[in-house]
Design a protein around this motif. Structure first.
Motif, PDB file in Angstrom:
ATOM      1  N   ASP A  22       0.809  -1.222   0.000  1.00  0.00           N
ATOM      2  CA  ASP A  22       0.000   0.000   0.000  1.00  0.00           C
ATOM      3  C   ASP A  22       0.844   1.274   0.000  1.00  0.00           C
ATOM      4  O   ASP A  22       0.307   2.372  -0.148  1.00  0.00           O
ATOM      5  CB  ASP A  22      -0.980   0.004   1.181  1.00  0.00           C
ATOM      6  CG  ASP A  22      -0.292  -0.115   2.529  1.00  0.00           C
ATOM      7  OD1 ASP A  22       0.794  -0.729   2.598  1.00  0.00           O
ATOM      8  OD2 ASP A  22      -0.831   0.401   3.517  1.00  0.00           O
ATOM      9  N   CYS A  23       2.160   1.134   0.131  1.00  0.00           N
ATOM     10  CA  CYS A  23       3.061   2.300   0.165  1.00  0.00           C
ATOM     11  C   CYS A  23       3.964   2.398  -1.056  1.00  0.00           C
ATOM     12  O   CYS A  23       4.772   3.318  -1.160  1.00  0.00           O
ATOM     13  CB  CYS A  23       3.962   2.223   1.396  1.00  0.00           C
ATOM     14  SG  CYS A  23       3.121   2.275   2.962  1.00  0.00           S
ATOM     15  N   PHE A  24       3.855   1.442  -1.974  1.00  0.00           N
ATOM     16  CA  PHE A  24       4.820   1.360  -3.068  1.00  0.00           C
ATOM     17  C   PHE A  24       4.860   2.624  -3.928  1.00  0.00           C
ATOM     18  O   PHE A  24       5.936   3.151  -4.205  1.00  0.00           O
ATOM     19  CB  PHE A  24       4.541   0.131  -3.937  1.00  0.00           C
ATOM     20  CG  PHE A  24       5.554  -0.080  -5.009  1.00  0.00           C
ATOM     21  CD1 PHE A  24       6.878  -0.339  -4.693  1.00  0.00           C
ATOM     22  CD2 PHE A  24       5.197  -0.015  -6.338  1.00  0.00           C
ATOM     23  CE1 PHE A  24       7.826  -0.529  -5.690  1.00  0.00           C
ATOM     24  CE2 PHE A  24       6.137  -0.204  -7.339  1.00  0.00           C
ATOM     25  CZ  PHE A  24       7.447  -0.465  -7.012  1.00  0.00           C
ATOM     26  N   ASN A  25       3.714   3.128  -4.343  1.00  0.00           N
ATOM     27  CA  ASN A  25       3.704   4.331  -5.182  1.00  0.00           C
ATOM     28  C   ASN A  25       4.268   5.536  -4.442  1.00  0.00           C
ATOM     29  O   ASN A  25       4.982   6.356  -5.026  1.00  0.00           O
ATOM     30  CB  ASN A  25       2.290   4.620  -5.698  1.00  0.00           C
ATOM     31  CG  ASN A  25       1.865   3.621  -6.750  1.00  0.00           C
ATOM     32  OD1 ASN A  25       2.687   3.041  -7.436  1.00  0.00           O
ATOM     33  ND2 ASN A  25       0.566   3.398  -6.851  1.00  0.00           N
ATOM     34  N   GLU A  26       3.970   5.636  -3.167  1.00  0.00           N
ATOM     35  CA  GLU A  26       4.511   6.730  -2.359  1.00  0.00           C
ATOM     36  C   GLU A  26       6.031   6.615  -2.235  1.00  0.00           C
ATOM     37  O   GLU A  26       6.749   7.613  -2.303  1.00  0.00           O
ATOM     38  CB  GLU A  26       3.854   6.714  -0.978  1.00  0.00           C
ATOM     39  CG  GLU A  26       4.135   7.932  -0.142  1.00  0.00           C
ATOM     40  CD  GLU A  26       3.425   7.881   1.201  1.00  0.00           C
ATOM     41  OE1 GLU A  26       3.823   8.666   2.083  1.00  0.00           O
ATOM     42  OE2 GLU A  26       2.498   7.061   1.394  1.00  0.00           O
ATOM     43  N   VAL A  31      11.576   8.250  -4.029  1.00  0.00           N
ATOM     44  CA  VAL A  31      12.801   7.883  -4.749  1.00  0.00           C
ATOM     45  C   VAL A  31      12.990   8.817  -5.945  1.00  0.00           C
ATOM     46  O   VAL A  31      14.119   9.227  -6.245  1.00  0.00           O
ATOM     47  CB  VAL A  31      12.765   6.399  -5.169  1.00  0.00           C
ATOM     48  CG1 VAL A  31      13.935   6.059  -6.079  1.00  0.00           C
ATOM     49  CG2 VAL A  31      12.790   5.505  -3.930  1.00  0.00           C
ATOM     50  N   THR A  32      11.916   9.201  -6.614  1.00  0.00           N
ATOM     51  CA  THR A  32      12.014  10.159  -7.717  1.00  0.00           C
ATOM     52  C   THR A  32      12.629  11.469  -7.224  1.00  0.00           C
ATOM     53  O   THR A  32      13.509  12.032  -7.888  1.00  0.00           O
ATOM     54  CB  THR A  32      10.620  10.422  -8.335  1.00  0.00           C
ATOM     55  OG1 THR A  32      10.113   9.197  -8.845  1.00  0.00           O
ATOM     56  CG2 THR A  32      10.695  11.443  -9.458  1.00  0.00           C
ATOM     57  N   ARG A  33      12.198  11.929  -6.080  1.00  0.00           N
ATOM     58  CA  ARG A  33      12.793  13.155  -5.508  1.00  0.00           C
ATOM     59  C   ARG A  33      14.282  12.972  -5.241  1.00  0.00           C
ATOM     60  O   ARG A  33      15.086  13.874  -5.469  1.00  0.00           O
ATOM     61  CB  ARG A  33      12.058  13.562  -4.224  1.00  0.00           C
ATOM     62  CG  ARG A  33      10.688  14.176  -4.472  1.00  0.00           C
ATOM     63  CD  ARG A  33      10.085  14.769  -3.200  1.00  0.00           C
ATOM     64  NE  ARG A  33       9.491  13.765  -2.332  1.00  0.00           N
ATOM     65  CZ  ARG A  33       8.279  13.246  -2.495  1.00  0.00           C
ATOM     66  NH1 ARG A  33       7.518  13.640  -3.503  1.00  0.00           N
ATOM     67  NH2 ARG A  33       7.816  12.343  -1.656  1.00  0.00           N
ATOM     68  N   GLN A  34      14.651  11.787  -4.780  1.00  0.00           N
ATOM     69  CA  GLN A  34      16.062  11.496  -4.502  1.00  0.00           C
ATOM     70  C   GLN A  34      16.879  11.471  -5.799  1.00  0.00           C
ATOM     71  O   GLN A  34      18.019  11.926  -5.830  1.00  0.00           O
ATOM     72  CB  GLN A  34      16.203  10.165  -3.757  1.00  0.00           C
ATOM     73  CG  GLN A  34      15.558  10.135  -2.393  1.00  0.00           C
ATOM     74  CD  GLN A  34      16.295  10.962  -1.371  1.00  0.00           C
ATOM     75  OE1 GLN A  34      17.478  11.248  -1.507  1.00  0.00           O
ATOM     76  NE2 GLN A  34      15.595  11.367  -0.328  1.00  0.00           N
ATOM     77  N   VAL A  35      16.288  10.934  -6.876  1.00  0.00           N
ATOM     78  CA  VAL A  35      16.967  10.932  -8.181  1.00  0.00           C
ATOM     79  C   VAL A  35      17.185  12.374  -8.637  1.00  0.00           C
ATOM     80  O   VAL A  35      18.289  12.755  -9.046  1.00  0.00           O
ATOM     81  CB  VAL A  35      16.153  10.143  -9.240  1.00  0.00           C
ATOM     82  CG1 VAL A  35      16.709  10.369 -10.644  1.00  0.00           C
ATOM     83  CG2 VAL A  35      16.125   8.653  -8.905  1.00  0.00           C
ATOM     84  N   GLN A  36      16.153  13.183  -8.543  1.00  0.00           N
ATOM     85  CA  GLN A  36      16.243  14.573  -8.986  1.00  0.00           C
ATOM     86  C   GLN A  36      17.191  15.391  -8.114  1.00  0.00           C
ATOM     87  O   GLN A  36      17.838  16.327  -8.587  1.00  0.00           O
ATOM     88  CB  GLN A  36      14.847  15.186  -9.026  1.00  0.00           C
ATOM     89  CG  GLN A  36      14.006  14.556 -10.116  1.00  0.00           C
ATOM     90  CD  GLN A  36      12.524  14.865 -10.010  1.00  0.00           C
ATOM     91  OE1 GLN A  36      12.032  15.293  -8.973  1.00  0.00           O
ATOM     92  NE2 GLN A  36      11.808  14.641 -11.106  1.00  0.00           N
TER      93      GLN A  36
END
Length: 167
Positions: A22-26, A31-36
């Motif tokens: 239930d937390c995967f998309n969050e 992780v996207t923020r960490q990549v950026q």
């Protein structure tokens, strides 16, 4: 900027298995923020491999969507040549080609880690590819050969402070 974590295909495919469903998309949003931000990345060749070995996985669709955010993690030719030299030094004179003659994405992920490690940036490889393999070096062997530390996927997510998302 914190320590840069360079992921390979094995680690990306493991993310969903160690995350609460239930937390995967969050988690992927974080992780996207960490990549950026520049603390987490992988070269586009890893995405290309995911499209083959994990084509039905949510993490593959997510990784494709990162697009230009992955540009800083491109493997440079000279670094790839250094990795191939390490591969030969480890006794794999045939390199680490896939059956179609292209290099496996682990070579590109290792080359990216090599570049950042050689530049003095605090970085770490994230992989599930460990041990001694008969036909190619593992990511663990490659990183060890050039002095780059390695974490397993769960450990990396814990280091990033994402423990609330894990099973």
């Amino acid at each position: 900027m914190g320590r840069l974590l360079i992921l390979d295909a094995s680690s990306l495919l493991t993310i969903e298995r160690v995350t609460q469903p239930d937390c995967f998309n969050e988690l992927l949003e974080e992780v996207t923020r960490q990549v950026q931000k520049g603390d987490f990345g992988f070269p586009k060749e890893v995405v290309a491999e995911l499209k083959i070995i994990g084509r039905h996985e949510a993490v593959t669709r997510w990784s494709v969507g990162l697009g230009l955010s992955l540009r800083p993690y491109a493997a440079h030719f000279n670094d790839l040549a250094n990795i191939m030299e390490i591969v030969a030094d480890l006794g794999f004179d045939e390199g680490i080609e896939k059956p179609d003659g292209t290099e496996a994405s682990l070579a590109y992920a290792a080359a990216t880690a090599f570049r950042y490690h050689a530049s003095g940036r605090d970085c770490c490889i994230v992989s599930e590819d460990t041990g001694v393999l008969p036909h190619r070096p593992s990511m663990e062997q490659l990183g060890s050969a050039f002095g780059c530390p390695m974490l397993r996927t769960r450990e990396a997510l814990l280091e990033m402070g994402l423990d609330g998302f894990l099973v």
